[in-house]
Design a protein around this motif. Structure first.
Motif, PDB file in Angstrom:
ATOM      1  N   LEU A  86       0.800  -1.225   0.000  1.00 18.26           N
ATOM      2  CA  LEU A  86       0.000   0.000   0.000  1.00 18.26           C
ATOM      3  C   LEU A  86       0.830   1.271   0.000  1.00 18.26           C
ATOM      4  CD1 LEU A  86      -2.708  -1.084   2.612  1.00 18.26           C
ATOM      5  CD2 LEU A  86      -2.812  -1.241   0.125  1.00 18.26           C
ATOM      6  N   PHE A 110       2.619   6.136  10.144  1.00 22.23           N
ATOM      7  CA  PHE A 110       1.748   4.957  10.164  1.00 22.23           C
ATOM      8  C   PHE A 110       0.361   5.256  10.727  1.00 22.23           C
ATOM      9  CE2 PHE A 110       6.129   3.214  10.772  1.00 22.23           C
ATOM     10  CZ  PHE A 110       6.238   2.647   9.519  1.00 22.23           C
ATOM     11  N   PRO A 161      -2.279   7.027   9.676  1.00 23.87           N
ATOM     12  CA  PRO A 161      -3.452   6.825   8.811  1.00 23.87           C
ATOM     13  C   PRO A 161      -3.845   5.360   8.653  1.00 23.87           C
ATOM     14  CG  PRO A 161      -1.931   8.393   7.816  1.00 23.87           C
ATOM     15  CD  PRO A 161      -1.224   7.786   8.977  1.00 23.87           C
ATOM     16  N   TYR A 162      -2.915   4.469   8.938  1.00 21.07           N
ATOM     17  CA  TYR A 162      -3.190   3.036   8.800  1.00 21.07           C
ATOM     18  C   TYR A 162      -3.435   2.358  10.147  1.00 21.07           C
ATOM     19  CZ  TYR A 162      -1.279   3.958   4.178  1.00 21.07           C
ATOM     20  OH  TYR A 162      -1.054   4.472   2.928  1.00 21.07           O
ATOM     21  N   LEU A 170      -1.275   1.888  12.455  1.00 23.72           N
ATOM     22  CA  LEU A 170      -0.173   0.962  12.681  1.00 23.72           C
ATOM     23  C   LEU A 170       0.966   1.548  13.510  1.00 23.72           C
ATOM     24  CD1 LEU A 170       0.076  -0.769   9.174  1.00 23.72           C
ATOM     25  CD2 LEU A 170      -0.617  -1.823  11.330  1.00 23.72           C
ATOM     26  N   HIS A 206      -8.289  -1.747   8.526  1.00 22.57           N
ATOM     27  CA  HIS A 206      -8.232  -0.545   7.704  1.00 22.57           C
ATOM     28  C   HIS A 206      -9.556  -0.439   6.960  1.00 22.57           C
ATOM     29  CE1 HIS A 206      -6.319   2.828   5.920  1.00 22.57           C
ATOM     30  NE2 HIS A 206      -6.142   2.311   4.715  1.00 22.57           N
ATOM     31  N   LYS A 207      -9.710   0.583   6.152  1.00 24.17           N
ATOM     32  CA  LYS A 207     -10.970   0.778   5.435  1.00 24.17           C
ATOM     33  C   LYS A 207     -11.265  -0.410   4.526  1.00 24.17           C
ATOM     34  CE  LYS A 207      -8.703   3.459   1.790  1.00 24.17           C
ATOM     35  NZ  LYS A 207      -8.664   4.748   1.076  1.00 24.17           N
ATOM     36  N   LYS A 237     -10.343  -4.322   5.384  1.00 29.07           N
ATOM     37  CA  LYS A 237      -9.072  -4.960   5.076  1.00 29.07           C
ATOM     38  C   LYS A 237      -8.174  -4.952   6.304  1.00 29.07           C
ATOM     39  CE  LYS A 237     -10.025  -5.406   0.651  1.00 29.07           C
ATOM     40  NZ  LYS A 237     -10.214  -6.721   0.021  1.00 29.07           N
ATOM     41  N   VAL A 248      -4.295  -4.476   7.482  1.00 34.82           N
ATOM     42  CA  VAL A 248      -3.003  -3.968   7.041  1.00 34.82           C
ATOM     43  C   VAL A 248      -1.949  -4.317   8.077  1.00 34.82           C
ATOM     44  CG1 VAL A 248      -3.980  -2.103   5.663  1.00 34.82           C
ATOM     45  CG2 VAL A 248      -3.482  -1.711   8.081  1.00 34.82           C
ATOM     46  N   ARG A 295       2.611  -4.056   9.073  1.00 35.77           N
ATOM     47  CA  ARG A 295       3.981  -3.620   8.814  1.00 35.77           C
ATOM     48  C   ARG A 295       4.898  -4.416   9.724  1.00 35.77           C
ATOM     49  NH1 ARG A 295       6.571  -0.187  12.535  1.00 35.77           N
ATOM     50  NH2 ARG A 295       5.211   0.589  14.206  1.00 35.77           N
ATOM     51  N   VAL A 307       4.014  -0.567   4.197  1.00 39.35           N
ATOM     52  CA  VAL A 307       2.699  -0.981   4.689  1.00 39.35           C
ATOM     53  C   VAL A 307       2.070  -1.891   3.644  1.00 39.35           C
ATOM     54  CG1 VAL A 307       0.403  -0.212   5.390  1.00 39.35           C
ATOM     55  CG2 VAL A 307       2.420   1.153   5.984  1.00 39.35           C
ATOM     56  N   GLU A 311      -1.027  -5.252   2.809  1.00 41.62           N
ATOM     57  CA  GLU A 311      -2.305  -5.874   3.138  1.00 41.62           C
ATOM     58  C   GLU A 311      -2.100  -7.373   3.309  1.00 41.62           C
ATOM     59  OE1 GLU A 311      -6.324  -6.529   0.611  1.00 41.62           O
ATOM     60  OE2 GLU A 311      -5.665  -4.431   0.766  1.00 41.62           O
TER      61      GLU A 311
END
Length: 674
Positions: free
Chosen positions: A434, A440, A442-443, A445, A475-476, A479, A481, A483, A490, A492
C-alpha cells in the motif's frame, strides 16, 4: 503378370492430333509405322484424367531449413528477407530497408510457399503465358538456398603446411551468395469467382491452378512482414532493467523511476534513497514478457511521418542483456500535451505509436515489484511468541521443546496454538503493498491493534536473540493492514491471519452440556420469565406452577438451547475473575438455565458493551461479556448465537395478540357508547 511382378511386355500407344475428317484421333503403336484413326474415341481425355489423378500435386520440393532467403515482388512492392547467420530461427529484412522481420509472419509465408498444392493441371506446354497473366506475373515469390562454398586456392606455403599437418587455423572462408531454388509466379484469376489463381514455376511453360488462399498468404508487403515489436528482447537473458515511465502514461501523480538488477540469480529492486530489496520474481518475469510482447500500432513513416518529427522524449526503458556490450530499449514520449504513447527504438532509430492499454506491469511502481514475502522465520528456532492486544498480552515460551503459555496465566499448551501461529507467520506474504511511509497513523499501525513478536534463538553462541515484530490493524473496506518493525512498507494481509492471531489459545467451551441431553430451559430477561420442559421430543411452555402447559415451537426452543450450550468464547476477557461486576455480570441482562438429567448450567449475558478496542478485534456482532454462574472465567461472545440468547425471552414467550384494526376499535367504542 501377377501383382508386384515386372510385366513381360509393355505396349506404348502414341496419340496424335485430331483427324482431318470426323471426330477421331490419329494413333499408332510405338513400334509400328502404320497410323490409324480411332473414331469417336475419348482415349486422350481418359489418359489425361488418369495422369492427372496420379501426378504429384506438390509444387515445391525444398526443405524448410534449406531456405536462407525469400524475395517477394508484387502489387505491394518488392522486398527481401534473409535468414540470420547467428540464429536460424531469426529473419531480417534487407530490402527495401534494413529492419527486423516478424518471425511469425515470415514463418507463415515460408510454410505457405513450401506447401503450395496444385488444384488443377491447366496446360503442360502453354504456348502463350500471357493468356494466363503469367507473361508479367502480378506476384513472384523466390526461395533461395545456401550456395556451395568454393574452395579457396592455397598458396605454396599453405600446401607445405598441409603436407606437414600444420595448416593455418582461424581463417574464415567467404560466405557464398545464396542461389535461386524455387520461383513461384502467380498470374490471373483462374475462375470468375476468383477462387483460384494461375501459377507457373520459374521459366516453365507448365501452368497449374492453385487456391486463392495460397496467393493471399504470399501476397505480402513491407507492412505485413516487418516486425512491429518495440524491441527484440531475449527475456531469459535480461540482467538489468532501468525504467522511467512518465506520470501521464502511468496514470500516477509522479513519474515511475526505478531499476531491477539480477545479482547471483536473484532480482533486486533499486529505488532512489532506499536500500536494495528483493524483487518478486513473477512480477519481473511478467514485466519482461510485457516488454518482449509490446508492439507498435504503426511506424512514424509515410503518412504518419509527422509523429516522428514532433517526438519529445519524456521517459525511457533500457534493458541490459547478458553478453551484450550495450543496453537495448526505447524512449517514451509524445507530441505536445498528448499522452506520451510514442516510442523511439534506441538502436534502430525509428518512432512508432503504441496502445497504452497494452501496458500493465510497465505502469507499476517499484513498491508493487517487491517480493511478496514480508516476514521470514524458521519456527524451529522460535523461543518465544507474544501477541499484544488492547486488553492483554498472550505469551508462549518454549521449554524442553514444548510450548507453555506463561501470560496472562501460566498453563501448558492444549492443542497447537503457538505452533499454528508460527506456521501462519513463516514465509508470510503480502496480498498487496500500500505505501512506503514514516507516518503509520493513517493506517492505525503506530502500535496496531495487535503486535505479534517472535523471538528467535541466536544463530551463534554469545549473540543476542533476534526479535521480529508484526503490527496488524483493521483498515478501510474491512481490510487488514500490517507492517514489520524496522520497515516503512505498509501492506495488506488476509483477514484470516488477524483472526488467528486474535484468537483464544485456551479451550473456549463455556458450557459442558450436549444439546440433545437438555430437558429443561429457563429464560429470564428483565421482568420476563419463560420456562420450558421437554417431553417426548416436544417442548412445552410451563404455567405459573411450573407444570407443562402449552406446546412451544420446537425449532425455536432447540435454537435457544443450541446457542446456549455451543456459545464458545471468541476470547476470555478474564481467566480468574473474582468480581463479575466490572463486566456487568452481577446484574446480567439475560439468564439462561439449561438442565439435563445429570448436568445443568446457567449462562449469564451482560448488557454492558465490550470495550471498543477489544470489540474491534472481531468482525462479528453483537458482542457481549458472558459467564457460567458460579464460574470464574469471563467470556466474550460474538455473532448470531449472542443475538439468539439476547432475544430468547421474546422468542419463547407467549405469542402476543395481534392489534385490532383502528376502524374496528372506533366502531366498538361507538357501540359501547350507544
Amino acid at each position: 503378370g501377377a501383382k508386384g511382378e515386372t510385366p513381360e511386355r509393355t505396349v506404348t500407344v502414341e496419340v496424335g492430333r485430331k483427324a482431318a475428317v470426323g471426330e477421331g484421333l490419329y494413333v499408332r503403336l510405338a513400334d509400328s509405322k502404320k497410323v490409324s484413326v480411332l473414331e469417336n474415341a475419348d482415349l486422350l481425355e481418359r489418359a489425361r484424367e488418369r495422369v492427372s489423378k496420379f501426378r504429384s500435386r506438390d509444387l515445391v520440393d525444398l526443405a524448410r531449413d534449406d531456405v536462407v532467403r525469400i524475395e517477394i515482388e508484387g502489387e505491394k512492392g518488392a522486398l527481401r528477407i534473409d535468414r540470420s547467420d547467428e540464429n536460424k530461427d531469426r529473419w531480417v529484412l534487407a530490402k527495401p530497408m534494413a529492419a527486423r522481420a516478424d518471425p511469425d509472419a515470415v514463418s507463415e509465408v515460408l510454410r505457405k510457399a513450401l506447401g503450395v498444392m496444385v488444384a488443377d493441371f491447366v496446360d503442360d506446354h502453354a504456348p502463350d503465358l500471357a493468356r494466363y497473366g503469367l507473361a508479367e506475373p502480378r506476384l513472384a515469390v523466390t526461395l533461395y538456398k545456401a550456395g556451395e562454398e568454393a574452395e579457396k586456392p592455397k598458396t605454396d606455403d599453405e600446401k607445405k603446411d598441409q603436407e606437414t599437418k600444420d595448416e593455418k587455423k582461424g581463417e574464415e572462408k567467404p560466405r557464398p551468395e545464396p542461389v535461386k531454388s524455387v520461383v513461384l509466379k502467380f498470374g490471373a484469376w483462374a475462375d470468375l469467382k476468383k477462387e483460384s489463381v494461375y501459377v507457373t514455376l520459374g521459366d516453365s511453360k507448365s501452368v497449374v491452378g492453385v487456391e486463392d488462399d495460397d496467393f493471399k498468404a504470399l501476397n505480402k508487403g513491407l507492412a505485413d512482414l516487418r516486425d512491429k515489436h518495440v524491441m527484440a528482447l531475449d527475456k531469459d537473458r535480461a540482467a538489468e532493467v532501468a525504467l522511467h515511465v512518465p506520470a501521464k502514461l502511468a496514470g500516477t501523480d509522479k513519474d515511475i523511476t526505478y531499476a531491477l538488477v539480477k545479482a547471483d540469480g536473484t532480482w533486486m529492486v533499486k529505488a532512489e534513497g532506499r536500500a536494495d530489496a528483493k524483487a518478486d520474481a513473477d512480477a519481473v518475469s511478467d514485466l519482461l514478457k510485457e516488454l518482449a510482447d509490446l508492439k507498435v500500432l504503426y511506424f512514424g513513416e509515410g503518412e504518419q511521418a509527422d509523429i516522428a518529427k514532433g517526438f519529445t522524449p519524456a521517459g525511457s526503458v533500457r534493458v541490459q542483456v547478458e553478453k551484450e556490450s550495450a543496453a537495448s530499449g526505447f524512449e517514451i514520449g509524445g507530441v505536445g500535451q498528448d499522452v506520451p504513447a510514442l516510442v523511439k527504438n534506441l538502436r534502430e532509430d525509428w518512432v512508432g505509436r503504441i496502445n497504452p492499454k497494452d501496458l500493465t506491469y510497465l505502469r507499476k511502481a517499484w513498491l508493487e515489484m517487491l517480493d511478496k514475502e514480508v516476514l521470514s522465520l524458521d519456527p524451529k528456532k522460535a523461543a518465544r511468541l507474544a501477541i499484544a492486544a488492547p486488553d492483554r498480552t498472550v505469551v508462549f515460551e518454549k521449554k524442553d521443546d514444548a510450548w507453555t503459555m506463561t501470560g496472562p496465566v501460566e498453563e501448558a499448551e492444549r492443542g497447537f496454538f503457538a505452533t499454528d501461529r508460527l506456521d501462519d507467520l513463516k514465509g508470510l506474504k503480502a496480498e498487496k503493498f500500500l505505501a512506503a511511509t514514516s507516518d503509520f497513523k493513517p493506517y492505525g499501525l503506530e502500535q496496531g491493534e495487535l503486535a505479534v513478536t517472535v523471538t528467535l534463538e541466536p544463530e551463534k553462541e554469545g549473540e543476542k536473540p533476534v526479535e521480529k515484530t508484526l503490527h496488524l490493524a483493521h483498515h478501510k473496506d474491512a481490510k487488514i493492514v500490517g507492517r514489520v518493525a524496522g520497515s516503512d512498507v505498509v501492506f495488506e494481509v488476509p483477514m484470516s491471519l488477524f483472526k488467528n492471531m486474535a484468537g483464544e489459545p485456551l479451550p473456549k467451551e463455556l458450557v459442558d452440556l450436549f444439546a440433545g441431553d437438555v430437558e429443561r430451559l429457563d429464560v429470564q430477561a428483565g421482568g420476563t420469565k419463560v420456562q420450558l420442559v421437554k417431553q417426548d421430543e416436544k417442548w412445552f411452555r410451563c404455567d405459573a406452577a411450573g407444570r407443562p402447559d402449552v406446546e412451544a415451537d420446537k425449532s425455536k426452543a432447540d435454537g435457544v438451547v443450541k446457542a446456549a450450550v455451543d456459545a464458545d468464547a471468541v476470547r476470555w476477557a478474564a481467566y480468574d475473575a473474582k468480581d463479575p461486576a466490572p463486566f456487568g455480570l452481577d446484574q446480567p441482562a439475560v439468564r439462561i438455565a439449561v438442565a439435563g438429567k445429570e448436568k445443568k448450567a446457567t449462562v449469564l449475558i451482560s448488557a454492558k458493551e465490550v470495550d471498543a478496542k477489544v470489540a474491534a478485534l472481531f468482525d462479528e456482532t453483537p458482542i457481549r461479556y458472558a459467564m457460567v454462574e458460579g464460574g470464574k472465567r469471563i467470556a466474550i461472545l460474538a455473532g448470531e448465537k449472542v443475538k439468539t440468547l439476547l432475544e430468547a425471552a421474546s422468542t419463547l414467550g407467549p405469542e402476543k395478540p395481534e392489534p385490532k384494526p383502528e376502524k374496528a376499535e372506533k366502531k366498538n367504542e361507538e357501540q359501547k357508547a350507544k
